[in-house]
Write a protein that holds these residues in place. Structure first.
Motif, short mmCIF file in Angstrom:
data_model
loop_
_atom_site.label_atom_id
_atom_site.label_comp_id
_atom_site.label_asym_id
_atom_site.label_seq_id
_atom_site.Cartn_x
_atom_site.Cartn_y
_atom_site.Cartn_z
N PHE A 160 0.86 -1.19 0.00
CA PHE A 160 0.00 0.00 0.00
C PHE A 160 0.90 1.24 0.00
N ILE A 161 0.57 2.19 -0.86
CA ILE A 161 1.40 3.41 -0.95
C ILE A 161 0.51 4.65 -0.96
N GLY A 162 0.81 5.58 -0.07
CA GLY A 162 0.12 6.88 -0.08
C GLY A 162 0.82 7.80 -1.05
N THR A 163 0.02 8.60 -1.78
CA THR A 163 0.63 9.49 -2.78
C THR A 163 -0.25 10.74 -2.93
N TYR A 164 0.25 11.65 -3.74
CA TYR A 164 -0.58 12.79 -4.13
C TYR A 164 -0.19 13.11 -5.56
N THR A 165 -1.17 13.08 -6.48
CA THR A 165 -0.84 13.25 -7.90
C THR A 165 -1.43 14.52 -8.50
N GLY A 166 -1.96 15.40 -7.65
CA GLY A 166 -2.54 16.65 -8.17
C GLY A 166 -1.50 17.47 -8.93
N VAL A 167 -1.98 18.27 -9.87
CA VAL A 167 -1.04 19.11 -10.66
C VAL A 167 -0.31 20.11 -9.75
N ASP A 168 -0.90 20.37 -8.57
CA ASP A 168 -0.27 21.31 -7.64
C ASP A 168 0.67 20.61 -6.65
N TYR A 169 1.10 19.39 -6.99
CA TYR A 169 1.99 18.61 -6.11
C TYR A 169 3.12 19.48 -5.56
N ALA A 170 3.79 20.20 -6.43
CA ALA A 170 4.99 20.94 -6.03
C ALA A 170 4.71 22.03 -5.00
N SER A 171 3.46 22.48 -4.94
CA SER A 171 3.15 23.57 -4.00
C SER A 171 2.86 23.06 -2.59
N TYR A 172 2.85 21.73 -2.41
CA TYR A 172 2.61 21.18 -1.07
C TYR A 172 3.89 20.60 -0.49
N ILE A 173 4.40 21.24 0.56
CA ILE A 173 5.55 20.64 1.25
C ILE A 173 5.09 19.37 1.97
N THR A 174 3.76 19.23 2.12
CA THR A 174 3.20 18.05 2.79
C THR A 174 2.98 16.89 1.82
N ALA A 175 3.19 17.12 0.51
CA ALA A 175 3.06 16.03 -0.47
C ALA A 175 4.43 15.38 -0.61
N ARG A 176 4.57 14.16 -0.12
CA ARG A 176 5.90 13.58 0.02
C ARG A 176 6.21 12.47 -0.98
N THR A 177 5.20 11.75 -1.44
CA THR A 177 5.45 10.62 -2.33
C THR A 177 4.69 10.82 -3.63
N ASN A 178 5.40 10.76 -4.76
CA ASN A 178 4.75 11.09 -6.04
C ASN A 178 4.40 9.83 -6.84
N ILE A 179 3.75 10.04 -7.98
CA ILE A 179 3.27 8.92 -8.79
C ILE A 179 4.44 8.13 -9.39
N GLU A 180 5.56 8.81 -9.63
CA GLU A 180 6.75 8.10 -10.14
C GLU A 180 7.22 7.05 -9.13
N ALA A 181 7.04 7.36 -7.84
CA ALA A 181 7.43 6.42 -6.79
C ALA A 181 6.57 5.16 -6.84
N VAL A 182 5.28 5.36 -7.09
CA VAL A 182 4.36 4.21 -7.17
C VAL A 182 4.80 3.30 -8.31
N GLU A 183 5.10 3.90 -9.46
CA GLU A 183 5.55 3.11 -10.63
C GLU A 183 6.87 2.40 -10.35
N PHE A 184 7.77 3.09 -9.66
CA PHE A 184 9.08 2.52 -9.34
C PHE A 184 8.93 1.27 -8.46
N ILE A 185 8.10 1.36 -7.42
CA ILE A 185 7.89 0.21 -6.52
C ILE A 185 7.20 -0.92 -7.28
N ARG A 186 6.28 -0.56 -8.18
CA ARG A 186 5.59 -1.57 -9.00
C ARG A 186 6.60 -2.36 -9.84
N GLU A 187 7.56 -1.65 -10.42
CA GLU A 187 8.58 -2.32 -11.24
C GLU A 187 9.51 -3.20 -10.39
N MET A 188 9.79 -2.73 -9.17
CA MET A 188 10.69 -3.48 -8.28
C MET A 188 10.05 -4.78 -7.78
N PHE A 189 8.71 -4.74 -7.63
CA PHE A 189 8.00 -5.90 -7.06
C PHE A 189 6.85 -6.32 -7.98
#
Length: 304
Positions: free
Chosen positions: A146-175
Motif C-alpha cells: 500500500f502506498i500513499g501518494t498525491y498526484t494533483g497538478v499542484d503537487y509541487a506547491s505542497y511541502i506536505t506532499a511527500r510521495t509522487n506517482i513516479e514512486a508508485v511506478e518505481f515500486i511496482r517495477e521493483m516488485f
C-alpha cells in the motif's frame, strides 16, 4: 551481514532502527517547519523540549528491550532532528530503500551508517531522482504494498506532499509479483486536521487482519472503500478527524499480538484490548506535536 526481511507491518520484530531526539536543535522558525502541526505549536510557544522527547523515546526503547528486539540508533548529529527514522529509509523484503527526501535531510541517512555497513550493498536501493518517496507512505502487507501518494497538478506547491506517482511506478517495477495499490491523500499546508502527511497518518494494519482507518484522509472514496472491503468493516477501527490529528493510526506493532500505543489514546487502546491485543502504553504526546508518532520514529529491519 544482516539479512533484511520485512513483508508486513506486524510479524514479530527482531531488529529496528529507532530515531533519536538528542541534539535536536533550536525550535525551528515557522519558515523552517515541514508541516502545519509543527507550525501550530511553534506559534503557541509549546513546541516540544528536547529532554521531554528524549524521555519519550527512552520509554519506547525500553519496550523493545522488554520484547528482546535489537535496537539500532542513528549517530547523533549536532542540532538535527533525527526522530523520524521512517522518513529516511524503509525495507521491503530484503531490500533497504534510501528515500529521496527533502535534500537537507540527506545527512540523516548517513547517520545510520552502523546499519548500512552490515547490509549487502546490492540490497541498498537508491531510487532515481524523479522518484520522491518516504517510508511513512509505504506499507508492505503480504501480497500487497500500500502506498500513499498525491498526484494533483499542484503537487509541487505542497511541502506536505511527500510521495509522487513516479514512486508508485518505481515500486511496482521493483516488485512485479505484488499488488501495488496507491491512495490519494488529502493534503494541506495550513490545517493539520485536513492533512494526511503520510499514509500511516490515516491508515495502518494491525494484528493479522485488522486496521485503523480515517476516511477523510483519503481523497478518493473508492480507494478508502478498497481498504474497508479488504479488511472487512467489522475489523476496522475508524478514527475521527481529531483522532487523526492526534495520530491514533500511528501506533507500532511489535508482533501480531503486541501494539505500542500512546497512553492517552483511551478509545483506541480499549478497543485493542477488547480485540485481544496486548497494548504497551507509553507517553509520546510531545513528539506527536511534530506530526509524527510511533511508526514514524521506527524503521523495522527484520521481522520473522
Amino acid at each position: 551481514m544482516m539479512q533484511l526481511n520485512i513483508v508486513d507491518e506486524t510479524s514479530p520484530l527482531k531488529a529496528v532502527i529507532l530515531g533519536t531526539a538528542k541534539s535536536n536543535g533550536p525550535v525551528p522558525t515557522i519558515e523552517e517547519a515541514y508541516d502545519p502541526k509543527s507550525v501550530e505549536f511553534i506559534k503557541a510557544g509549546t513546541y516540544p523540549k528536547e529532554e521531554d522527547m528524549i524521555r519519550e523515546m527512552d520509554a519506547f526503547a525500553a519496550v523493545f528491550q522488554k520484547y528482546g528486539v535489537e535496537v539500532y540508533r542513528p549517530e547523533v548529529l549536532q542540532d538535527c532532528n533525527q526522530i523520524f527514522a521512517r522518513d529516511i529509509a524503509f525495507v521491503i523484503e530484503d531490500k533497504l530503500f534510501h528515500a529521496n527526501i527533502l535534500p537537507d535531510r540527506e545527512r540523516e541517512f548517513e547517520a545510520i551508517h552502523e546499519v548500512l555497513e552490515i547490509i549487502d550493498p546490492n540490497k541498498i536501493i537508491r531510487p532515481p531522482e524523479e522518484v520522491h518517496i518516504e517510508g511513512g507512505d509505504v506499507m508492505p502487507w503480504n501480497d500487497h504494498i500500500f502506498i500513499g501518494t498525491y498526484t494533483g497538478v499542484d503537487y509541487a506547491s505542497y511541502i506536505t506532499a511527500r510521495t509522487n506517482i513516479e514512486a508508485v511506478e518505481f515500486i511496482r517495477e521493483m516488485f512485479p509479483n505484488k499488488t501495488v495499490k496507491s491512495f490519494e491523500l488529502r493534503k494541506s499546508n495550513t490545517d493539520p486536521r485536513e492533512n494526511a502527511l503520510h499514509l500511516d497518518c490515516c491508515f495502518q494494519p494491525i494484528g493479522k487482519n485488522k486496521a485503523i482507518l480515517h476516511k477523510n484522509g483519503f481523497l478518493v472514496e473508492e480507494e478508502y472503500q478498497y481498504l474497508v472491503d479488504y479488511f472487512g468493516k467489522e475489523n476496522i477501527f475508524e478514527i475521527s478527524k481529531d483522532e487523526m490529528y492526534q495520530m491514533f493510526s500511528n501506533v507500532f506493532s511489535i508482533s501480531p499480538e503486541v501494539v505500542v500505543s500512546e497512553k492517552s489514546f483511551t478509545r483506541l487502546n480499549n478497543w485493542l484490548r477488547e480485540q485481544g491485543f496486548t497494548v504497551e502504553e507509553i507517553p509520546y504526546a510531545e513528539i506527536a506535536k511534530q506530526e509524527g508518532l510511533l511508526r514514524c520514529s521506527t524503521m523495522p529491519l527484520i521481522r520473522s
